[in-house]
Design a protein around this motif. Structure first.
Motif: not given
Length: 229
Positions: A20-21, A24, A28, A51, A54
């Motif tokens: 997920v990170t 993401a 971003l 970002g 993340m």
């Protein structure tokens, strides 16, 4: 082995967090990665900073997967398990270098406000250089180092039978494949963010996602845990 079911769940969740990170963070970072004049414009600093956050979570979860798995897999082969822990730590360190380079672009953009002429050209050149640093860390960490550490942990999972062997095989295929792809990208055969680059990443993506779901839903294979205890 204390609480193997809880350990499996934690590892599975951490693997999902890395997915997920990482996605993401890349999304971003879009403005700073693709706008060569970012440092001279109004900027989207909020997106870049989010970002970066993340990717901080990504780096921590990358180390977390290895640190949590280590007490389990070291019983099969402590040397290989240490190698996995060390490579995951290296991967997180490379990610951190990439984070710092883009945060430096944000600082540069703030300092470049109102700059013109030769100063503006200098700011733009330094900004592009910092983005290039990030791009190279993206190749080194998520491709070269990830390929190596995936191969090690998949080997340990295959030998220990802690998860079904078809899951481990995904990692044994995906690790060397993405490493080989990194070599091709390094020498300009194709770009990392390309069709071929994406296709060669599919087995590793499938390995980590399947492993995460398996560990969260069912945990480690009980007979294998008993043998390693």
């Amino acid at each position: 082995m204390a609480a193997p079911r809880k350990t499996a769940t934690v590892v599975g969740v951490l693997y999902l967090v890395t997915h997920v990170t990482s996605i993401a963070g890349l999304a971003l970072y879009g403005p700073v990665l693709h706008d060569s004049g970012y440092v001279l414009g109004a900027g989207s600093d909020g997106r870049v900073l989010l970002g970066a956050f993340m990717e901080v979570l990504l780096a921590l979860s990358v180390i977390g997967t290895a640190a949590t798995l280590f007490p389990v897999v070291k019983r099969r082969n402590e040397g290989v398990a240490l190698g996995y822990l060390g490579l995951r730590t290296l991967e997180a360190a490379v990610i951190a270098v990439g984070i710092v380079s883009l945060l430096a672009v944000v600082t540069l953009r703030r300092q470049a406000t109102g700059a013109g002429g030769a100063d503006a050209a200098s700011f733009a050149a330094v900004g592009r250089a910092l983005v290039a640093v990030h791009d190279w860390t993206f190749l080194l960490g998520p491709d070269f180092v990830l390929g190596a550490n995936t191969t090690l942990i998949a080997y340990l999972m295959y030998r220990s039978r802690l998860v079904p062997r078809f899951i481990a095989v995904l990692g044994l295929v995906g690790g060397p494949l993405i490493f080989a792809s990194a070599i091709a990208e390094l020498f300009g055969v194709y770009q990392q963010l390309s069709v071929w680059g994406s296709l060669t990443a599919v087995p590793v993506f499938a390995w980590e996602l399947t492993l995460a779901v398996r560990l969260i839903v069912k945990g480690f294979n009980s007979p294998a845990c008993a043998e390693l205890a």
